[in-house]
Write a protein that holds these residues in place. Structure first.
Motif, PDB file in Angstrom:
ATOM      1  N   VAL A 320       0.853  -1.191   0.000  1.00  6.27           N
ATOM      2  CA  VAL A 320       0.000   0.000   0.000  1.00  6.27           C
ATOM      3  C   VAL A 320       0.896   1.250   0.000  1.00  6.27           C
ATOM      4  O   VAL A 320       1.519   1.566   1.010  1.00  6.27           O
ATOM      5  N   PRO A 321       0.964   1.955  -1.131  1.00 10.92           N
ATOM      6  CA  PRO A 321       1.812   3.149  -1.156  1.00 10.92           C
ATOM      7  C   PRO A 321       1.060   4.386  -0.666  1.00 10.92           C
ATOM      8  O   PRO A 321      -0.101   4.585  -1.020  1.00 10.92           O
ATOM      9  N   LEU A 322       1.722   5.186   0.146  1.00  6.29           N
ATOM     10  CA  LEU A 322       1.192   6.515   0.487  1.00  6.29           C
ATOM     11  C   LEU A 322       2.063   7.499  -0.274  1.00  6.29           C
ATOM     12  O   LEU A 322       3.174   7.822   0.156  1.00  6.29           O
ATOM     13  N   VAL A 323       1.596   7.916  -1.428  1.00  7.70           N
ATOM     14  CA  VAL A 323       2.420   8.763  -2.290  1.00  7.70           C
ATOM     15  C   VAL A 323       2.372  10.202  -1.781  1.00  7.70           C
ATOM     16  O   VAL A 323       1.300  10.775  -1.609  1.00  7.70           O
ATOM     17  N   VAL A 324       3.557  10.741  -1.518  1.00  3.93           N
ATOM     18  CA  VAL A 324       3.684  12.055  -0.901  1.00  3.93           C
ATOM     19  C   VAL A 324       4.154  13.074  -1.931  1.00  3.93           C
ATOM     20  O   VAL A 324       3.650  14.190  -1.998  1.00  3.93           O
ATOM     21  N   GLY A 325       5.112  12.686  -2.761  1.00  5.97           N
ATOM     22  CA  GLY A 325       5.630  13.594  -3.795  1.00  5.97           C
ATOM     23  C   GLY A 325       7.108  13.855  -3.604  1.00  5.97           C
ATOM     24  O   GLY A 325       7.948  13.178  -4.182  1.00  5.97           O
ATOM     25  N   GLU A 326       7.417  14.772  -2.718  1.00  4.86           N
ATOM     26  CA  GLU A 326       8.804  15.226  -2.553  1.00  4.86           C
ATOM     27  C   GLU A 326       9.580  14.306  -1.597  1.00  4.86           C
ATOM     28  O   GLU A 326       9.056  13.893  -0.556  1.00  4.86           O
ATOM     29  N   ALA A 327      10.831  14.018  -1.945  1.00  2.00           N
ATOM     30  CA  ALA A 327      11.621  13.050  -1.171  1.00  2.00           C
ATOM     31  C   ALA A 327      11.781  13.467   0.294  1.00  2.00           C
ATOM     32  O   ALA A 327      11.611  12.651   1.210  1.00  2.00           O
ATOM     33  N   ARG A 328      12.087  14.766   0.504  1.00  3.05           N
ATOM     34  CA  ARG A 328      12.318  15.211   1.887  1.00  3.05           C
ATOM     35  C   ARG A 328      11.056  15.062   2.731  1.00  3.05           C
ATOM     36  O   ARG A 328      11.122  14.728   3.916  1.00  3.05           O
ATOM     37  N   GLN A 329       9.917  15.349   2.111  1.00  2.00           N
ATOM     38  CA  GLN A 329       8.680  15.263   2.882  1.00  2.00           C
ATOM     39  C   GLN A 329       8.363  13.798   3.226  1.00  2.00           C
ATOM     40  O   GLN A 329       7.915  13.493   4.331  1.00  2.00           O
ATOM     41  N   ALA A 330       8.629  12.908   2.272  1.00  4.78           N
ATOM     42  CA  ALA A 330       8.409  11.474   2.550  1.00  4.78           C
ATOM     43  C   ALA A 330       9.305  11.049   3.716  1.00  4.78           C
ATOM     44  O   ALA A 330       8.868  10.322   4.626  1.00  4.78           O
ATOM     45  N   MET A 331      10.564  11.515   3.705  1.00  5.47           N
ATOM     46  CA  MET A 331      11.484  11.166   4.797  1.00  5.47           C
ATOM     47  C   MET A 331      10.995  11.756   6.129  1.00  5.47           C
ATOM     48  O   MET A 331      11.076  11.116   7.181  1.00  5.47           O
ATOM     49  N   ALA A 332      10.467  12.974   6.078  1.00  5.37           N
ATOM     50  CA  ALA A 332      10.002  13.629   7.305  1.00  5.37           C
ATOM     51  C   ALA A 332       8.828  12.837   7.911  1.00  5.37           C
ATOM     52  O   ALA A 332       8.759  12.641   9.138  1.00  5.37           O
ATOM     53  N   ILE A 333       7.931  12.370   7.059  1.00  2.00           N
ATOM     54  CA  ILE A 333       6.790  11.583   7.574  1.00  2.00           C
ATOM     55  C   ILE A 333       7.297  10.256   8.150  1.00  2.00           C
ATOM     56  O   ILE A 333       6.858   9.802   9.211  1.00  2.00           O
ATOM     57  N   CYS A 334       8.245   9.647   7.431  1.00  2.00           N
ATOM     58  CA  CYS A 334       8.822   8.374   7.893  1.00  2.00           C
ATOM     59  C   CYS A 334       9.441   8.558   9.283  1.00  2.00           C
ATOM     60  O   CYS A 334       9.201   7.742  10.193  1.00  2.00           O
ATOM     61  N   GLU A 335      10.216   9.631   9.463  1.00  2.00           N
ATOM     62  CA  GLU A 335      10.871   9.864  10.761  1.00  2.00           C
ATOM     63  C   GLU A 335       9.829  10.156  11.852  1.00  2.00           C
ATOM     64  O   GLU A 335       9.942   9.678  12.984  1.00  2.00           O
ATOM     65  N   ALA A 336       8.794  10.926  11.491  1.00  2.00           N
ATOM     66  CA  ALA A 336       7.755  11.264  12.475  1.00  2.00           C
ATOM     67  C   ALA A 336       7.004   9.992  12.890  1.00  2.00           C
ATOM     68  O   ALA A 336       6.684   9.793  14.072  1.00  2.00           O
ATOM     69  N   ALA A 337       6.744   9.104  11.931  1.00  2.00           N
ATOM     70  CA  ALA A 337       6.039   7.857  12.240  1.00  2.00           C
ATOM     71  C   ALA A 337       6.905   6.976  13.146  1.00  2.00           C
ATOM     72  O   ALA A 337       6.399   6.348  14.091  1.00  2.00           O
ATOM     73  N   LEU A 338       8.209   6.972  12.857  1.00  2.00           N
ATOM     74  CA  LEU A 338       9.126   6.178  13.695  1.00  2.00           C
ATOM     75  C   LEU A 338       9.105   6.666  15.144  1.00  2.00           C
ATOM     76  O   LEU A 338       9.059   5.860  16.080  1.00  2.00           O
ATOM     77  N   GLU A 339       9.127   7.984  15.290  1.00  2.00           N
ATOM     78  CA  GLU A 339       9.045   8.587  16.640  1.00  2.00           C
ATOM     79  C   GLU A 339       7.811   8.084  17.370  1.00  2.00           C
ATOM     80  O   GLU A 339       7.818   7.873  18.578  1.00  2.00           O
ATOM     81  N   LEU A 340       6.739   7.870  16.588  1.00  2.00           N
ATOM     82  CA  LEU A 340       5.464   7.450  17.190  1.00  2.00           C
ATOM     83  C   LEU A 340       5.329   5.921  17.222  1.00  2.00           C
ATOM     84  O   LEU A 340       4.271   5.396  17.556  1.00  2.00           O
ATOM     85  N   GLY A 341       6.385   5.217  16.799  1.00  2.00           N
ATOM     86  CA  GLY A 341       6.406   3.755  16.965  1.00  2.00           C
ATOM     87  C   GLY A 341       6.018   2.930  15.751  1.00  2.00           C
ATOM     88  O   GLY A 341       5.767   1.727  15.869  1.00  2.00           O
ATOM     89  N   VAL A 342       5.984   3.550  14.543  1.00  2.00           N
ATOM     90  CA  VAL A 342       5.666   2.777  13.329  1.00  2.00           C
ATOM     91  C   VAL A 342       6.814   2.921  12.330  1.00  2.00           C
ATOM     92  O   VAL A 342       7.196   4.042  11.968  1.00  2.00           O
ATOM     93  N   PHE A 343       7.335   1.787  11.886  1.00  2.00           N
ATOM     94  CA  PHE A 343       8.426   1.797  10.915  1.00  2.00           C
ATOM     95  C   PHE A 343       7.853   1.529   9.527  1.00  2.00           C
ATOM     96  O   PHE A 343       7.452   0.414   9.205  1.00  2.00           O
TER      97      PHE A 343
END
Ligand SMILES: Cc1ncc(COP(=O)(O)O)c(C=O)c1O
Length: 412
Positions: A320-343
């Motif tokens: 299931v892809p969550l298409v974001v667009g810009e690479a930095r923003q995708a990374m920012a969401i990934c890091e924020a999700a990790l902080e909240l316990g989802v990899f």
């Protein structure tokens, strides 16, 4: 020399495309210890949870005890072990093909099959969103390659009708690895049969996940056993082990043994990996409900993500892809999700086309519904934290742009 490497790495950093691996302790379960913290794992291809199944692990250990840790060399040099033969018989039966041939990995299998079948004077038609190993296989082949628009059968027909080459191959993922959609295999099967072309289907993410008893999308489309269809499958994803195989007619197998360079010039896969895969196949035939559970879990995640405002309509599988667009923003969401316990790993160019960076979520049958509900809520929060409103995502169909470079000789 080092300065040049440092410059290239700095450029990747600047573009938000620098990669690093994260340290995981323990097996690929629904939860993992990542860099010392327990997180929900939502980006592993261990779709059926078999990589950590006791029977799969025991079979791997038993195979290493019986046949040793390594295969010792290429099978053409030091011989086929009985466990290679046994697994190939099981894989051929599972895929409904005449024969199978094991390779070291899916990457190597795609290189081998395309290089062996894509000889000079052949045209290879490749879907624009095919996996990188198919792109590289086309590069290794001496054939001319034409790239057709994603899942566009009419574009493919147009190319085939105009091709001066007598022989043609069409190659496609069946479940697309970064988009989770399915290739139109029935139509591709018909079109290739009518043209007298071969159809190569990469079932890396379909094997164990879709089709009757997890036998794949080729079986679902009724193309299993078709003489002109060649299947590539992997052992390292739903089957929880490592390695890959090509399921085909006996004649194609014989050609691969004689001409596929990754088979000829590389050490055969190790007994433990083969033993693990054999046990996984056994489990799959005893417990086909695992496949239905995976599909049901995938629907749960999609429903919950849609509730959070994400556009997930493009996916019809466990990817299931969550298409974001810009690479930095995708990374920012990934890091924020990790902080909240989802990899959920962010995927950026060149793995996906420019402007379509995404979180590629991968569901496992071993995730509970509650874990997936909670993960969807977490991802919604992580997106907002990173300044992204879920509804603003790019729909997958619109996001898909040409990823493979247009190889010479094709202008559409
Ligand atoms: C569609 C597809 N084909 C082939 C491969 C390569 O398989 P392996 O990981 O066994 O090399 C992958 C791996 O991610 C894939 O997604």
């Amino acid at each position: 020399m080092s300065a040049e490497i440092e410059k290239r790495l700095a450029e990747l950093e600047e573009a938000g495309l620098r990669r690093r691996t994260r340290l995981v302790s323990g097996p690929q379960g629904a939860h993992v210890m990542l860099d010392g913290r327990s997180v929900l794992l939502l980006c592993s291809n261990n779709y059926l949870g078999l990589a950590d199944h006791s029977r799969v692990k025991e079979a791997a250990v038993a195979a290493a005890e019986r046949w040793g840790a390594g295969a010792g060399g290429s099978r053409l040099v030091s011989g086929t072990m009985t466990i290679h033969q046994r697994l190939e018989e099981r894989l051929a039966a599972f895929k409904g093909s005449e024969r199978a041939l094991v390779f070291g990995s899916g990457y190597l299998a795609n290189l081998g099959v395309l290089q062996a079948l894509g000889t000079e004077g052949t045209l290879i038609c490749s879907d624009e969103l095919n996996h990188a190993s198919i792109v590289d296989g086309c590069r290794l082949a001496r054939a001319r390659t034409a790239v057709y628009a994603h899942n566009d059968v009419e574009h493919l027909r147009w190319l085939l009708e105009r091709a001066p080459e007598r022989d043609a191959l069409v190659v496609t993922d069946s479940v697309f690895s970064m988009d989770g959609d399915l290739a139109p295999l029935e139509e591709l099967g018909e079109l290739t049969a009518a043209r007298g072309a071969r159809l190569i289907v990469d079932e890396a993410h379909a094997t164990g996940c879709v089709g009757p008893g997890g036998r794949g999308a080729v079986a679902e489309a009724g193309l299993d056993g078709a003489e002109h269809v060649v299947i590539v499958g992997t052992l390292g994803k739903a089957l929880g082990s490592y390695g890959a195989f090509v399921a085909s007619s006996a004649l194609v197998r014989e050609l691969l043994v004689n001409t596929a360079r990754p088979f000829i010039f590389s050490t055969a896969p190790p007994p433990a990996a083969l033993g693990g895969a054999l046990a996984a196949l056994e489990l799959l035939s005893e417990e086909p409900e695992r496949v239905a559970q995976l599909q049901s879990r995938a629907r749960t995640l999609c429903d919950e993500l849609a509730r959070e405002g994400f556009d997930v309509a493009g996916s019809s599988t466990q990817i299931v892809p969550l298409v974001v667009g810009e690479a930095r923003q995708a990374m920012a969401i990934c890091e924020a999700a990790l902080e909240l316990g989802v990899f959920a790993q962010a995927i950026r160019p060149p793995t996906v086309p420019e402007g379509t960076s995404r979180l590629r979520l991968a569901v496992m049958a071993s995730h509970t519904k509650e874990e997936l509900r909670e993960a969807a809520r977490t991802l919604g929060r992580a997106a907002l934290k990173a300044g992204f409103r879920p509804g603003e995502g790019i729909p997958v169909a619109a996001a898909s742009g040409p990823r493979q470079e247009r190889l010479e000789g094709w202008a559409a």
